[in-house]
Design a protein around this motif. Structure first.
Motif, PDB file in Angstrom:
ATOM      1  N   GLN A  93       0.808  -1.221   0.000  1.00  0.00           N
ATOM      2  CA  GLN A  93       0.000   0.000   0.000  1.00  0.00           C
ATOM      3  C   GLN A  93       0.844   1.274   0.000  1.00  0.00           C
ATOM      4  OE1 GLN A  93       0.299  -2.154   2.442  1.00  0.00           O
ATOM      5  NE2 GLN A  93       0.401  -1.179   4.465  1.00  0.00           N
ATOM      6  N   SER A  94       2.159   1.140  -0.073  1.00  0.00           N
ATOM      7  CA  SER A  94       3.043   2.306  -0.056  1.00  0.00           C
ATOM      8  C   SER A  94       2.807   3.183  -1.282  1.00  0.00           C
ATOM      9  CB  SER A  94       4.504   1.862  -0.041  1.00  0.00           C
ATOM     10  OG  SER A  94       4.777   1.030   1.057  1.00  0.00           O
ATOM     11  N   ARG A  95       3.070   4.490  -1.098  1.00  0.00           N
ATOM     12  CA  ARG A  95       3.020   5.429  -2.219  1.00  0.00           C
ATOM     13  C   ARG A  95       4.313   6.242  -2.178  1.00  0.00           C
ATOM     14  NH1 ARG A  95       0.398   4.463  -6.258  1.00  0.00           N
ATOM     15  NH2 ARG A  95      -0.246   6.600  -6.735  1.00  0.00           N
ATOM     16  N   LEU A  96       5.240   5.876  -3.055  1.00  0.00           N
ATOM     17  CA  LEU A  96       6.575   6.473  -3.054  1.00  0.00           C
ATOM     18  C   LEU A  96       6.886   7.098  -4.404  1.00  0.00           C
ATOM     19  CD1 LEU A  96       8.426   3.557  -1.240  1.00  0.00           C
ATOM     20  CD2 LEU A  96       7.784   5.754  -0.247  1.00  0.00           C
ATOM     21  N   SER A  97       7.625   8.207  -4.373  1.00  0.00           N
ATOM     22  CA  SER A  97       8.006   8.881  -5.612  1.00  0.00           C
ATOM     23  C   SER A  97       9.184   8.167  -6.256  1.00  0.00           C
ATOM     24  CB  SER A  97       8.369  10.336  -5.326  1.00  0.00           C
ATOM     25  OG  SER A  97       9.613  10.400  -4.630  1.00  0.00           O
ATOM     26  N   ASP A 100      12.237   8.904  -4.247  1.00  0.00           N
ATOM     27  CA  ASP A 100      12.304   8.063  -3.042  1.00  0.00           C
ATOM     28  C   ASP A 100      12.917   6.708  -3.378  1.00  0.00           C
ATOM     29  OD1 ASP A 100      10.823  10.110  -1.855  1.00  0.00           O
ATOM     30  OD2 ASP A 100       8.920   9.014  -1.970  1.00  0.00           O
ATOM     31  N   LEU A 101      12.402   6.109  -4.435  1.00  0.00           N
ATOM     32  CA  LEU A 101      12.764   4.739  -4.777  1.00  0.00           C
ATOM     33  C   LEU A 101      14.194   4.635  -5.314  1.00  0.00           C
ATOM     34  CD1 LEU A 101       9.372   3.700  -6.383  1.00  0.00           C
ATOM     35  CD2 LEU A 101      10.338   2.801  -4.255  1.00  0.00           C
ATOM     36  N   LEU A 102      14.599   5.563  -6.156  1.00  0.00           N
ATOM     37  CA  LEU A 102      15.967   5.526  -6.683  1.00  0.00           C
ATOM     38  C   LEU A 102      16.989   5.732  -5.565  1.00  0.00           C
ATOM     39  CD1 LEU A 102      15.622   7.555 -10.012  1.00  0.00           C
ATOM     40  CD2 LEU A 102      15.951   5.086  -9.777  1.00  0.00           C
ATOM     41  N   LEU A 157      11.815  18.687   1.831  1.00  0.00           N
ATOM     42  CA  LEU A 157      11.540  17.646   0.831  1.00  0.00           C
ATOM     43  C   LEU A 157      12.356  16.387   1.121  1.00  0.00           C
ATOM     44  CD1 LEU A 157      11.469  19.814  -2.418  1.00  0.00           C
ATOM     45  CD2 LEU A 157       9.522  18.825  -1.199  1.00  0.00           C
ATOM     46  N   LEU A 158      13.612  16.567   1.543  1.00  0.00           N
ATOM     47  CA  LEU A 158      14.447  15.423   1.908  1.00  0.00           C
ATOM     48  C   LEU A 158      13.830  14.670   3.089  1.00  0.00           C
ATOM     49  CD1 LEU A 158      18.319  15.507   2.324  1.00  0.00           C
ATOM     50  CD2 LEU A 158      16.876  14.189   3.846  1.00  0.00           C
ATOM     51  N   GLU A 159      13.432  15.405   4.122  1.00  0.00           N
ATOM     52  CA  GLU A 159      12.861  14.774   5.319  1.00  0.00           C
ATOM     53  C   GLU A 159      11.539  14.077   5.013  1.00  0.00           C
ATOM     54  OE1 GLU A 159      12.700  18.106   7.934  1.00  0.00           O
ATOM     55  OE2 GLU A 159      14.771  17.852   8.655  1.00  0.00           O
ATOM     56  N   GLU A 160      10.726  14.672   4.148  1.00  0.00           N
ATOM     57  CA  GLU A 160       9.462  14.043   3.769  1.00  0.00           C
ATOM     58  C   GLU A 160       9.715  12.757   2.981  1.00  0.00           C
ATOM     59  OE1 GLU A 160       7.492  17.136   1.649  1.00  0.00           O
ATOM     60  OE2 GLU A 160       6.760  18.151   3.464  1.00  0.00           O
ATOM     61  N   ARG A 164       8.557   8.951   4.173  1.00  0.00           N
ATOM     62  CA  ARG A 164       7.774   8.017   3.353  1.00  0.00           C
ATOM     63  C   ARG A 164       8.475   6.672   3.237  1.00  0.00           C
ATOM     64  NH1 ARG A 164       7.006  12.778   0.219  1.00  0.00           N
ATOM     65  NH2 ARG A 164       8.729  12.195  -1.165  1.00  0.00           N
ATOM     66  N   VAL A 165       9.782   6.698   2.977  1.00  0.00           N
ATOM     67  CA  VAL A 165      10.531   5.447   2.816  1.00  0.00           C
ATOM     68  C   VAL A 165      10.568   4.670   4.130  1.00  0.00           C
ATOM     69  CG1 VAL A 165      12.838   4.498   2.389  1.00  0.00           C
ATOM     70  CG2 VAL A 165      11.923   6.270   0.880  1.00  0.00           C
ATOM     71  N   ARG A 166      10.874   5.359   5.224  1.00  0.00           N
ATOM     72  CA  ARG A 166      10.980   4.702   6.531  1.00  0.00           C
ATOM     73  C   ARG A 166       9.673   4.017   6.918  1.00  0.00           C
ATOM     74  NH1 ARG A 166       9.444   6.569  11.285  1.00  0.00           N
ATOM     75  NH2 ARG A 166       9.204   8.683  10.468  1.00  0.00           N
TER      76      ARG A 166
END
Length: 415
Positions: A93-97, A100-102, A157-160, A164-166
């Protein structure tokens, strides 16, 4: 996309040092060559005094010369992530940009004992490149308002992204922590290239997975060795060559033998370059001195009536205010005219949008008002530069900006 660490001007006359003999460079070329990389010019890696690591040409280049051809399979794209087991690290159910993923992918691959990408990853800096977002909060507060706001946004933006990843990682044994993620995030953010998301989507199903945006970013080995110049003329795109998808970089201009070959990251001013990539370029034709609307009120002692205030707000003339070598921005000129012009207020729209300003306003009022705004910025910079807690990169940038303001004052005076 990105490089870091533009060196100080006093080193400009030192000769570039060859890097092709280094183990990481040798292994990267071997890895890429055996996987279909094509380098028709035999480009050379060099350490340049003013830009750091970059690429030089052993012969003169003409427009339309192909510089490098990188097979799509040698790029780290969303296709790469889909074909590996990487996406299984995250809850369905994750929603990652794509960013984020790279970033997370780089960290995971660096932590493996064996990885297809090991030679590329070893060619990357072991520490995250310097950018203002990595400064401590107290140092960020010392910055001029426009740089401070941009650095804070970059940090947010980095912290957000990390948040999301964490929250999405579902394997306790995953090697991603905050420190390693910052490394991956900054490297992706400073080095990633644009790829046509429609092409990527055709190669992998993105309709029902965890990707929250377009798969338009990718890492391209060797291409990220090139440094940026606002004057560079190159073209990079995915093309079909002999039935295979490749990423091809072509020069659209000339470069002399042994000179550095540049690419352009886009028409960015120095605030954008400094915040996103960690360097700035003296003489950047896209540069300007941004003016905050609050500064206009403060410095010029504005006291607008209701009509003037509503006109400025309704036409958004209080945004995108700046002064550059090209002159005063459209909005700043209009803002100042509404506040100080003598034309009948009923004809404001006609004057502004037909660029039909009175001669007296252009030659007297506008010049004096802009000088006051520039002199205010100059004094503010001098105050900031007196602080001993400034980062050396920031000092270099502010010294450059001080010279730019002085130059703009001279140009405004000559109008």
């Amino acid at each position: 996309m990105g490089r870091t660490g533009r060196k100080r001007a006093k080193y400009l006359h030192q000769r570039p040092q060859p890097l092709d003999h280094q183990e990481n460079a040798i292994n990267l070329r071997k890895f890429m060559t055996r996987n279909g990389f094509h380098d028709p010019i035999s480009l050379k890696l060099r350490n340049f005094p003013d830009t750091g690591r970059g690429v030089a040409t052993p012969r003169s280049l003409k427009a339309s010369d192909v510089l490098i051809t990188v097979p799509y399979e040698l790029m780290i794209t969303y296709t790469t992530l889909k074909k590996s087991n990487f996406l299984h690290l995250f809850a369905p159910q994750s929603r990652l940009s794509i960013l984020d993923l790279l970033a997370a992918f780089l960290v995971v691959e660096r932590g493996k004992e064996t990885s297809f990408w090991k030679d590329y990853i070893k060619s990357l800096p072991p520490q995250p490149p310097w950018i203002p977002a990595l400064l401590s909060q107290d140092r960020v507060e010392l910055l001029p308002v426009d740089l401070r706001l941009a650095a804070k946004k970059s940090r947010r933006l980095l912290e957000e992204s990390w948040s999301r990843v964490r929250k999405s990682i579902r394997e306790a044994s995953c090697v991603i922590d905050l420190h390693s993620f910052i490394w991956g995030y900054v490297l992706v953010n400073t080095r990633a290239v644009y790829v046509n998301p429609r092409i990527v989507r055709k190669l992998c199903d993105c309709q029902s997975d965890i990707l929250s945006d377009e798969p338009c970013m990718a890492l391209c080995p060797f291409l990220d060795m090139f440094n940026h110049s606002h004057e560079a003329k190159t073209e990079a795109k995915l093309i079909n060559e002999n039935g295979k998808l490749v990423y091809q970089l072509t020069t659209l201009g000339k470069t002399k033998k042994h000179e550095q070959v540049f690419i352009s990251y886009g028409d960015h001013d120095n605030i954008k370059l400094l915040v996103e990539y960690g360097f700035f370029i003296p003489g950047n034709s896209n540069d300007s001195i941004p003016i905050q609307s609050e500064e206009v009120f403060q410095v010029l002692g504005l006291n607008l009536d209701d009509f003037q205030y509503k006109f400025i707000r309704s036409h958004e003339l209080d945004k995108s205010l700046c002064i550059s070598e090209a002159g005063v921005s459209f909005n700043l000129k209009a803002f100042l005219f509404v506040a100080f012009g003598t034309t009948d207020l009923k004809h404001l729209t006609s004057v502004i949008y037909n660029d039909d300003y009175p001669k007296k306003f252009l030659e007297h009022y506008l010049v004096q008002l802009c000088l006051r705004l520039l002199q205010f910025h100059l004094k503010e910079l001098e105050k900031i530069l007196q602080n001993s807690g400034l980062d050396p990169h920031i000092i270099d940038f502010l010294e450059y900006r001080k010279l730019l303001i002085q130059k703009l004052c001279d140009l405004v005076n000559k109008q």
